[in-house]
Write an enzyme that holds these catalytic residues in place. Sequence first.
Site, PDB file in Angstrom:
ATOM      1  N   SER A 183     -15.312 -84.783  38.583  1.00  0.00           N
ATOM      2  CA  SER A 183     -15.575 -86.048  39.280  1.00  0.00           C
ATOM      3  C   SER A 183     -15.453 -87.224  38.313  1.00  0.00           C
ATOM      4  O   SER A 183     -14.402 -87.400  37.691  1.00  0.00           O
ATOM      5  CB  SER A 183     -16.946 -85.979  39.968  1.00  0.00           C
ATOM      6  OG  SER A 183     -17.119 -87.023  40.881  1.00  0.00           O
ATOM      7  N   GLU A 237     -10.855 -84.333  50.413  1.00  0.00           N
ATOM      8  CA  GLU A 237     -11.449 -85.328  49.515  1.00  0.00           C
ATOM      9  C   GLU A 237     -10.813 -86.694  49.704  1.00  0.00           C
ATOM     10  O   GLU A 237      -9.582 -86.810  49.694  1.00  0.00           O
ATOM     11  CB  GLU A 237     -11.228 -84.936  48.050  1.00  0.00           C
ATOM     12  CG  GLU A 237     -11.806 -83.624  47.616  1.00  0.00           C
ATOM     13  CD  GLU A 237     -11.875 -83.538  46.096  1.00  0.00           C
ATOM     14  OE1 GLU A 237     -12.330 -84.502  45.466  1.00  0.00           O
ATOM     15  OE2 GLU A 237     -11.460 -82.509  45.548  1.00  0.00           O
ATOM     16  N   HIS A 244     -15.006 -81.977  47.465  1.00  0.00           N
ATOM     17  CA  HIS A 244     -15.079 -82.523  46.120  1.00  0.00           C
ATOM     18  C   HIS A 244     -15.812 -81.565  45.181  1.00  0.00           C
ATOM     19  O   HIS A 244     -16.895 -81.072  45.493  1.00  0.00           O
ATOM     20  CB  HIS A 244     -15.832 -83.861  46.204  1.00  0.00           C
ATOM     21  CG  HIS A 244     -15.888 -84.634  44.939  1.00  0.00           C
ATOM     22  ND1 HIS A 244     -14.772 -85.204  44.357  1.00  0.00           N
ATOM     23  CD2 HIS A 244     -16.937 -84.962  44.138  1.00  0.00           C
ATOM     24  CE1 HIS A 244     -15.132 -85.848  43.265  1.00  0.00           C
ATOM     25  NE2 HIS A 244     -16.436 -85.711  43.105  1.00  0.00           N
TER      26      HIS A 244
END
Length: 314
Positions: A144, A239, A269
């Site tokens: 991320s 995502e 995600h």
Amino acid sequence: MSKEQRAQVDAMLRQPRPEGPRSVEAIRAGFAALMSRMIVPGGIRVTQTRLGDRPALHVEPDSGRRAGTILYFHGGGWVFGSPETALSLTGNMVAKTGFEAYSVDYRLAPEHPFPAAIEDTVGAYRALLDSGTDPSAIAFVGDSAGGGLTVTTCLAARDAGLPLPAAIVAFSPGLDATRTGESMDSKDGIDPIFTRETVGHTGAMYLAGADPHQPLLSPAVLADLTGFPPMLLQVGTNEILLDDSTRLAARARAAGVDVILDVTAGVPHVFQSFAGVLDEADEALDRAAFFLGQRVRAGDTAHPPAQAATTPSH
């Protein structure tokens, strides 16, 4: 691969959350609670240490260690998360590669906005190099926001004249503060975690008024990746950040960089966090470990001394 597993993960991530913007403290506590449910593999040792000017977790295999070092950057929108919340990911990468890892506790926004996180990750990398670790034995891995840091740390290290690591692995990286990817809208509602509003809320804390139109904030659309090491970008189709990876991969190709864009259908995600629950997560981590095993070259590595080391039971 199980549709039932994917549906269960999606349903868990869609459980009702408080309406409206939440405080930083509430965001951090909620994320820590979610990530505490992830499975940390056995067969690893975890100690607290320091790397450069920052605390870090040092994660090692109990046995069968191979020469190689992962510098891990945790996720959390540059606002929340910690080496502890990413331990399932870091631990799995260590267990699957046999390498050691240092997971950096970089400074978070809003207390420490851009570029504090990058200063800390570059500082940690510089500390590894100064300890005698060969860059050919180091890989940057992150998820991320931390996946974004694998790229921006490499950019900043290159600009500082440092040698680059052997490889980059990024899980669902955040790579575009301009939020111009088509998937920001086309995956709205399909993404069980993020909306344009939620990423904008934390993104504004990290930007703190900085112009997002610069390579260290939006490498997917602005970075010159010339000379970068081989990269593996893993992302799911569900995502809003999907196009962060697809566009960075295109920039890497255009710059002559070896890049693998690894897209998994029907997963959210940082789906790799669900190792042990979701077959696709374990398979993706296996592919990442194989990639690192091909790319990381073991030199004569020295290791920075652990400071104030403690050993949790993992």
